[in-house]
Write a protein that holds these residues in place. Structure first.
Motif, PDB file in Angstrom:
ATOM      1  N   MET A 141    -108.139 -68.225  15.773  1.00 54.89           N
ATOM      2  CA  MET A 141    -108.327 -69.113  16.918  1.00 54.89           C
ATOM      3  C   MET A 141    -108.302 -70.576  16.476  1.00 54.89           C
ATOM      4  O   MET A 141    -107.700 -71.435  17.141  1.00 54.89           O
ATOM      5  CB  MET A 141    -109.648 -68.787  17.608  1.00 54.89           C
ATOM      6  CG  MET A 141    -109.674 -67.421  18.270  1.00 54.89           C
ATOM      7  SD  MET A 141    -111.327 -66.962  18.835  1.00 54.89           S
ATOM      8  CE  MET A 141    -111.633 -68.251  20.027  1.00 54.89           C
ATOM      9  N   ILE A 142    -108.940 -70.869  15.348  1.00 53.63           N
ATOM     10  CA  ILE A 142    -108.958 -72.248  14.854  1.00 53.63           C
ATOM     11  C   ILE A 142    -107.557 -72.681  14.439  1.00 53.63           C
ATOM     12  O   ILE A 142    -107.123 -73.813  14.720  1.00 53.63           O
ATOM     13  CB  ILE A 142    -109.946 -72.383  13.687  1.00 53.63           C
ATOM     14  CG1 ILE A 142    -111.374 -72.055  14.152  1.00 53.63           C
ATOM     15  CG2 ILE A 142    -109.901 -73.778  13.100  1.00 53.63           C
ATOM     16  CD1 ILE A 142    -112.385 -71.997  13.034  1.00 53.63           C
ATOM     17  N   LEU A 143    -106.820 -71.794  13.784  1.00 53.30           N
ATOM     18  CA  LEU A 143    -105.460 -72.140  13.370  1.00 53.30           C
ATOM     19  C   LEU A 143    -104.587 -72.448  14.581  1.00 53.30           C
ATOM     20  O   LEU A 143    -103.797 -73.403  14.578  1.00 53.30           O
ATOM     21  CB  LEU A 143    -104.865 -70.978  12.561  1.00 53.30           C
ATOM     22  CG  LEU A 143    -105.475 -70.726  11.181  1.00 53.30           C
ATOM     23  CD1 LEU A 143    -104.915 -69.455  10.574  1.00 53.30           C
ATOM     24  CD2 LEU A 143    -105.236 -71.896  10.250  1.00 53.30           C
ATOM     25  N   GLY A 144    -104.722 -71.629  15.630  1.00 49.35           N
ATOM     26  CA  GLY A 144    -103.954 -71.906  16.838  1.00 49.35           C
ATOM     27  C   GLY A 144    -104.329 -73.225  17.467  1.00 49.35           C
ATOM     28  O   GLY A 144    -103.454 -73.974  17.945  1.00 49.35           O
ATOM     29  N   ALA A 145    -105.627 -73.536  17.489  1.00 46.13           N
ATOM     30  CA  ALA A 145    -106.068 -74.800  18.080  1.00 46.13           C
ATOM     31  C   ALA A 145    -105.565 -75.996  17.269  1.00 46.13           C
ATOM     32  O   ALA A 145    -105.190 -77.031  17.837  1.00 46.13           O
ATOM     33  CB  ALA A 145    -107.594 -74.810  18.167  1.00 46.13           C
ATOM     34  N   LEU A 146    -105.538 -75.874  15.951  1.00 44.39           N
ATOM     35  CA  LEU A 146    -105.032 -76.969  15.121  1.00 44.39           C
ATOM     36  C   LEU A 146    -103.550 -77.218  15.390  1.00 44.39           C
ATOM     37  O   LEU A 146    -103.113 -78.379  15.503  1.00 44.39           O
ATOM     38  CB  LEU A 146    -105.246 -76.641  13.643  1.00 44.39           C
ATOM     39  CG  LEU A 146    -106.674 -76.804  13.107  1.00 44.39           C
ATOM     40  CD1 LEU A 146    -106.768 -76.271  11.688  1.00 44.39           C
ATOM     41  CD2 LEU A 146    -107.096 -78.265  13.150  1.00 44.39           C
ATOM     42  N   LEU A 147    -102.780 -76.158  15.486  1.00 41.29           N
ATOM     43  CA  LEU A 147    -101.353 -76.324  15.759  1.00 41.29           C
ATOM     44  C   LEU A 147    -101.136 -76.939  17.134  1.00 41.29           C
ATOM     45  O   LEU A 147    -100.292 -77.833  17.304  1.00 41.29           O
ATOM     46  CB  LEU A 147    -100.653 -74.972  15.660  1.00 41.29           C
ATOM     47  CG  LEU A 147     -99.142 -74.961  15.923  1.00 41.29           C
ATOM     48  CD1 LEU A 147     -98.432 -75.943  15.008  1.00 41.29           C
ATOM     49  CD2 LEU A 147     -98.586 -73.560  15.742  1.00 41.29           C
TER      50      LEU A 147
END
Length: 1463
Positions: free
Chosen positions: A638-644
């Motif tokens: 979820m964090i990786l998606g939000a960063l992208l």
């Protein structure tokens, strides 16, 4: 409720009704009389005859006897036998109401009810507490009496209203006698309380059915029950009964479709099944308020200041503060029980349809996150520490979705708040002390503090009593507050789309949230976070005022790896997931609202204005910091998606700049004109980063030092680049370095690794002005190292998941090289990439630290065939597409669009030529490396130069290429064809060069003379130095004569030549020949036509390097067309639907985009055009959603499409589609619509019934539309699906076989992805209810009509369980809420950037959705066993052609055919 009614409290507590005339006499007189009479009656009752009882024939006798028995019931426990016999006699007589026996006196049988009422009043004496004697004896008698009263209420059919009131007064009286005073440890009240409440609520509900209590009785009960609430069974039984009544109430209030509220069967039995709806409704509301205000349980002064508590305090031998009474230590626990009861009622009206497996530990009285709870309340016994440890270590759920999914038939939030709002709001602020403005800065929270109204440690005399063990109960009201806050958050998050909540409720809710988030209660904070994951994405007016409080709370949770303060209450992974949900829903706010001021509810320490832009840095740093601390796979994804998503949003925001800021709109939001024709790619432009803005540090001083220490890590991530996260490039640098460093730590987790690789791929595509290419080089280096480490892992670890990660890494590396081709200019990067390709293909590197192995000597031992194929794909990209994409044929094709027919048509002046005829004029050769050469030995167009001209069509695994070459001995430029055919002139002589200078010839250079001689130089003497000239005189003379004669001859010849000068004939080239074998020449020049190349190699088990193919076969041309139709890239199809509020019918849904008169959301058209480029299906050379997509010749661009004039259904695949492509994937976005039904089928397939359809038209596209799935899953399932689609089975009603004229391309099932633009977010919940009732459907599209027909499909929803639907819900704020259904079924986690719960800005919606769809399809291919990469599929098709059409001939025949013209 009962203000105008009179209370019956005095009548209930009247002592005269339970007193005997014997009480007027001395006690010994009454005792003796009672003992004698009761003993006689008991003895007579024990016999079968019961003579004495039968002799009581008059009412006077009965009344006198009852006066005696009444006195006997008031005796002390020392006269236990008399007490017992009195109870036995009365209970025997009481049975006359339902079982009149002959042993009962006749007057009682004749007129039982007056006597029954008298007996009931007299039995009250048995419940008077007696200080002496055994309490167990009295407890046994009381329990017997209560059971008899229940039997009377249940079994008697003759009870009138007066008797019912007597029964109810009896229960109220005895309960008040025992429960109203302060309870004593192990006293009669404590031991009898459970059964008292059981009897009371059981009998009361029976009365509501048979004889509804009067308002005065209800008022009396409410007053008296309020004094018993310091006993936990009172609240427990209240909660049980109200929950059971609520379950019955909902069944008729909201209809049969309303989901049932499930409670235990043992609780439902207390509600008579015969009660009608009116009785249920009236009883429910009155029973709900029978305990008055449950919030009063949080304040011990409400009980300690009652008259009976004050009286006991004054009468005590040693005066003590009533508020310190030991029984009040249970008030926080009882308050929690009451709030749990209220919370369960709120959940009953919402009926949450998704049960969370991981719930908050009940032993610490934090609210459960289970929807709905299995029972309204837990048992009265608290769990022990072992239970605590087992519950707190519960594994978290395996899905990122924490949306509770309430029923769409639920009531409005205002309606529920009208019922429970006052209690919930007051309970949420219980024990909170609001401070004055001037003192706000003195507490850590800065706004308020909680006060413990009860002592921290229990009284010493209560510790040994298990019932009052303070270690098992909460010491403050925080647990109850947490339950109330959780219920409020769940209720507010269940707001429907477009629903209006009263401002008074919103203001109180925001105050409660601010108080809870900024307080010091971990229970309250955890409850709020767990139950408010949707808070920032449900269009609550003014919800942004909670942004500072939420952000400060998240800054205290996400950077903390251990969360030791929360571990006793819940699973910390679930808490972190809830915090991440809130964080990712706040990420787009700073750029969306930009410089707008944030209105805060509570005071901030600095008191300065806070803008949305100022919190951007804190949000992004919190995301990066959370990624470093996170250990859970789902949370990390979820964090990786939000960063992208944040990076792309920032890049678009900076690239749009001020030019995209219309009046009245926030910066960066593109607002198209009403009449504007939206061009393709309007949302993409060059990157112009904005100037840095002033950052605002963290305001909360509680976390200041922890935060500074934590972010020291972030500062050292890339110390050489002085960039912060407030710019897109600075964020890019931070993410690149962090993810590249952590790739090695994630190498064992496939879900995180795939998401991280998708993040890196997204970073490569970001539209950012790269200030330093070293960052990109670092990303490529990190990917290469990741591949090396994964390939070098021990053999036992080499499983499919590991190889999937390696394949995904190769894909990510190809994206980076395609998007940044300049990286290959770096020699180190080039060598590293080529080494990685070599490692993937051969399994090892040729160069190592110790030795170097020549590639010809290497043994191919790849890690797996999938890795080998991925490395080959990267090799193709490096050598063919790097820096050359998009090709001159547009991004729609990576190959040449020319084939045999078009080349010959061009050579013949545009004449249409059939494929069979065109093939016959080419020579076809096959190379051992998998390339098919088609050679044409004719000039193209009008060129008639008599030079060897050859046109080659090279078909390989990478596609089709066309080259034309001519063999020339002289250069083309600057000659024209006419000059070339003429004889070339010799160069003119230069006569003005002057007299030539004759050189002096020397045998040796001049430098030799300057070298000093040595003795060896004189070993050969001169003629003049001959030692004996006389001996050699003859030879010397002869030599002189020869020299002189030669001189004379040379002079003579020179004179003759000078006298007779003649020009020498010039050299001229031979006349151009018209007969040559161009194919032989080109093959020879390519070193393919040699004696060894046409020989087989039996020792290596290989065929010849060059083979000739027989093109005379009739099927050769169709197989060649089939090879050309085999795609060179992955091809995916995504279907887009528009669903209005309340729509579930397929006709309505498809009509939304079919009828131009229907009003759609103003940004829907902009969203469609941001997905891809509008292309015409008729001339589009790329993938168009059909398996018959081919390499069509280029055509002029289509006219621009104005979505203000035509409906979005124009992109249905009949005329136009939305198309997007990169170097490795093609995506077709199709918007299905309704159209006129075509009466005749038009496709080139043969159905099972044998009816042959029209063979000359394009095949139709068949899709499954499942109505429930149909709206949610109303999308299309291809029967003729993408040739490169990854998994599944072909779903169609009839089995179809390919027609003869149609290539039989091996196909794999489609990755079913649909986009649903939902005006209402309740759509998915509504379909979850309707899923089993809706019929699955199938829609078919062909080349004539968009929607040919609807037919019933055999497959059910379970057949499309692997479908992925992305719901897009536009919020009133201008942002968009995302819900992804079906990603949990994907192997290896969820695809990024979009995961369920994200909120996306308008500018980044289209690219983010497209990227997610492509990543979903890519993951489906990784998880499929049947997926074959396009280049491998083409290679297999070429090899099949070789095996099928190879000419088996000898070497002489082969060379003879090469020298023979094509016939």
């Amino acid at each position: 409720m009962y203000e105008e009614w009179v209370s019956l409290e005095n009548e209930v507590l009247d002592l005269l009704k339970c007193q005997s005339v014997l009480h007027s006499y001395p006690s010994n007189v009454g005792r003796d009389v009672a003992k004698s009479v009761v003993a006689c009656l008991a003895a007579s009752q024990s016999t079968q005859r019961n003579e004495i009882s039968t002799q009581l024939e008059t009412n006077t006798q009965i009344k006198w006897t009852m006066e005696v028995i009444c006195f006997g019931l008031s005796l002390s426990l020392s006269e236990y036998e008399t007490l017992r016999d009195s109870v036995s006699i009365y209970l025997n007589w009481l049975s006359v109401a339902w079982n009149p026996k002959a042993s009962i006196p006749q007057p009682l049988r004749d007129e039982p009810l007056p006597y029954v009422r008298t007996i009931i009043f007299h039995l009250q004496n048995i419940f008077v507490i007696r200080p002496e004697g055994s309490m167990n004896n009295q407890l046994s008698l009381c329990q017997t009496v209560l059971r008899s009263i229940q039997s009377l209420a249940h079994e008697s059919k003759i009870i009138d209203r007066e008797t019912w009131e007597a029964i109810l007064m009896f229960i109220l009286k005895v309960s008040n006698v025992l429960l109203a005073p302060p309870s004593q440890p192990n006293g009669l009240a404590e031991q009898l309380c459970e059964q008292l409440m059981h009897t009371m609520f059981d009998v009361w509900m029976l009365s509501c059915w048979r004889c509804f209590p009067t308002p005065s009785m209800w008022k009396t009960a409410r007053i008296m029950v309020a004094g018993w609430r310091h006993h936990s069974p009172v609240v427990e039984w209240w909660a049980k009964v109200t929950s059971a009544l609520t379950a019955r109430l909902l069944t008729f209030m909201y209809g049969p479709e309303f989901p049932p509220y499930k409670i235990p069967d043992e609780d439902m039995k207390y509600i008579p099944a015969e009660m009608n709806n009116e009785q249920i409704a009236q009883s429910w509301f009155r029973m709900l308020h029978i305990i008055s205000d449950p919030v009063e349980l949080s304040n011990s002064s409400k009980f300690s200041k009652t008259p009976i508590f004050m009286e006991r305090s004054l009468k005590s031998d040693t005066y003590f503060d009533a508020s310190q009474h030991p029984c009040l230590r249970l008030l926080p626990y009882i308050f929690l029980k009451a709030m749990k009861g209220v919370s369960s009622l709120v959940d009953a009206f919402l009926v949450f349809m998704q049960v969370k497996k991981n719930k908050v530990d009940q032993s610490f009285f934090l609210p459960s996150f289970q929807f709905p709870p299995s029972s309204p309340l837990p048992s009265s016994t608290s769990p022990n520490s072992n239970q605590l440890s087992s519950q707190s270590s519960t594994q978290p759920s395996t899905t990122p979705d924490m949306h509770p999914h309430p029923t769409p038939l639920r009531p409005q939030v205002n309606s529920v708040l009208h019922l429970f709002g006052e209690w919930l709001f007051d309970a949420a602020l219980a024990s909170c002390k609001f401070e004055k403005v001037e003192n706000r800065g003195r507490t850590p929270s800065g706004a308020f503090s909680t006060t413990n109204l009860l002592p921290v440690s229990p009284p010493s005399d209560m510790v040994t009593n298990p019932m009052f063990d303070g270690s098992e109960f909460p010491e403050s009201s925080d647990a109850g507050r947490a339950e109330a806050c959780g219920a409020l958050c769940r209720l507010m998050c269940c707001k429907k789309t477009g629903e209006h909540i009263l401002p008074v409720y919103l203001s109180r809710f925001y105050l409660v949230m601010s108080q809870g988030l900024l307080g010091d209660s971990k229970q309250v904070i955890a409850s709020i976070l767990l139950n408010s994951v949707d808070l920032m994405r449900i269009d609550l007016p003014g919800v942004t005022c909670l942004l500072p409080a939420l952000l400060s709370t998240l800054e205290s949770i996400l950077p903390d790896r251990d969360l030791q303060h929360y571990k006793p209450y819940l699973n910390t992974t679930e808490l972190r997931r809830a915090a991440i949900h809130l964080l990712i829903s706040m990420v787009p706010l700073p750029l969306h609202y930009n410089t707008l001021e944030v209105e805060v509810v509570l005071w901030t320490p600095s008191g300065e204005k806070l803008t949305f832009q100022s919190v951007k840095k804190r949000l992004l740093e919190l995301l990066i910091g959370a990624l470093q601390c996170e250990t859970d796979a789902i949370n990390t994804q979820m964090i990786l998606g939000a960063l992208l998503l944040a990076l792309h949003d920032s890049a678009l925001f900076e690239s749009l700049g001020e030019s995209a800021k219309p009046k009245g709109e926030p910066l960066g939001v593109v607002q198209p004109n009403e009449n504007e024709v939206i061009p393709v790619g309007k949302l993409i432009s060059s990157c112009n980063p904005t100037a840095p803005f002033t950052t605002v540090p963290c305001k909360n001083v509680i976390f200041y030092y922890q935060w500074c220490a934590f972010y020291n890590i972030l500062i050292t991530v890339n110390s050489s680049v002085k960039k912060l996260t407030h710019t897109a490039y600075g964020l890019f640098v931070q993410i690149i370095n962090l993810v590249s460093q952590r790739l090695d730590a994630w190498k064992s987790d496939i879900s995180i690794s795939l998401s991280a690789l998708e993040l890196l791929s997204g970073l490569a595509k970001a539209n950012i002005n790269m200030e330093d290419s070293n960052e990109c080089l670092g990303a490529v280096h990190g990917l290469c190292q990741y591949i090396v480490h994964q390939c070098e892992r021990p053999p036992p670890q080499h499983k499919r998941e590991l190889h999937s990660m390696i394949v995904s890494a190769f894909h990510t590396l190809s994206v980076w090289l395609t998007e940044h081709p300049y990286l290959m200019h770096n020699k180190t990067c080039l060598n590293e990439v080529l080494e990685i390709i070599e490692l993937g293909i051969s399994g090892s590197k040729s160069k190592s630290d110790e030795t170097s192995v020549m590639k010809a000597d290497k043994e191919l031992n790849p890690v797996s065939m999938r890795v080998l194929e991925a490395a080959e794909g990267l090799l193709i990209i490096v050598f063919e597409h790097l820096g050359a994409f998009p090709s001159p044929c547009s991004p729609a094709s990576t190959c040449s669009l020319l084939d045999e027919r078009l080349l010959l048509a061009h050579a013949s002046g545009g004449r249409n030529i059939a494929m069979n005829e065109a093939v016959s004029r080419f020579r076809y050769f096959g190379l051992h490396n998998g390339a098919l050469l088609s050679i044409l030995e004719e000039n193209l167009g009008n060129e008639q130069e008599p030079v060897p001209t050859v046109t080659m069509i090279i078909r390989s695994s990478s596609g089709r290429k066309v080259w034309t070459s001519q063999l020339r001995q002289t250069p083309r430029y600057p000659m024209t064809p006419d000059l070339y055919l003429a004889q070339p002139q010799r160069p003119k002589p230069l006569h003005d060069q002057g007299a030539p200078k004759r050189p002096k010839y020397r045998t040796f250079p001049e430098e030799v003379d300057r070298i000093p001689l040595v003795n060896a130089d004189c070993s050969i003497p001169l003629l003049c130095d001959v030692p004996d000239p006389e001996v050699f005189s003859v030879q010397i003379e002869k030599l002189h004569n020869l020299i002189e004669a030669q001189k004379l001859y040379d002079d003579e010849i020179s004179k003759q030549v000078a006298a007779n000068a003649e020009r020498m004939p010039g050299c001229s080239p031979l006349a151009p020949t018209n007969e040559f074998q161009a194919a032989r020449l080109i093959l020879s020049h390519m070193n393919q036509l040699t004696l060894d190349s046409v020989k087989a190699k039996p020792q290596a088990r290989l065929g010849p390097d060059l083979v000739m193919l027989s093109s005379n076969d009739f099927a050769f041309s169709s197989d060649l067309v089939s090879l050309d139709a085999t795609p060179t890239r992955n091809q995916d199809t995504v279907f887009v639907f528009y669903v209005k509020s309340g729509q579930t019918d397929r006709q309505e849904i498809l009509n939304n985009v079919s009828n131009p008169g229907i009003s759609l959301h103003p940004t829907f058209g902009e969203f469609l055009l941001s997905l891809g480029w509008p292309v015409s299906v008729a001339t589009h050379p790329g993938w168009n959603g059909r398996s018959s997509s081919g390499l069509n010749p280029p055509a002029p661009p289509a006219d621009p499409i104005n979505l203000n004039e035509v409906p979005p259904g124009v992109f249905s695949g009949s005329e136009y589609i939305l198309y997007y492509a990169d170097c490795g994937t093609e995506v077709a976005f199709i918007v299905p619509r309704l159209a006129m039904l075509d009466p005749e089928p038009h496709d080139g397939v043969v159905e099972e019934d044998g009816v042959d359809s029209h063979p000359s038209t394009k095949p139709k596209l068949t899709l499954d539309l499942t109505a429930a799935a149909a709206v949610v899953t109303q999308f299309y399932k291809l029967s003729q699906e993408s040739p490169t689609s990854p998994t599944g089975s072909v779903g169609s009603r009839g089995k179809k076989t390919p027609a003869p004229n149609r290539p039989n391309v091996s196909q794999n099932p489609d990755a079913r992805v649909a986009l649903v633009w939902a005006e209402s977010y309740d759509l998915e919940d509504y379909l979850r209810c309707k899923l089993e009732k809706l019929q699955p459907l199938q829609m078919r599209l062909n080349h004539i009509t968009d929607l040919n027909s609807f037919i019933t499909s055999i497959p059910s929803f379970s057949r499309i369980k692997d479908a992925v639907i992305i719901f897009i819900h536009p919020l009133e704020s201008g942002l968009f809420r995302i819900y992804v259904k079906g990603q949990n079924a994907l192997k290896g986690g969820v695809a990024v950037p979009l995961v369920s719960g994200m909120v996306v800005s308008r500018r980044g919606l289209g690219p983010a959705v497209r990227m997610t769809c492509m990543n979903i399809c890519e993951r489906r291919r990784l998880a499929s066993d049947s997926y074959i990469p396009p280049h491998v599929k083409r290679k297999q098709a070429i090899n099949e052609l070789f095996n099928k059409y190879q000419r088996r001939c000898t070497e002489p025949v082969f060379f003879t055919s090469v020298f023979t013209d094509v016939t």
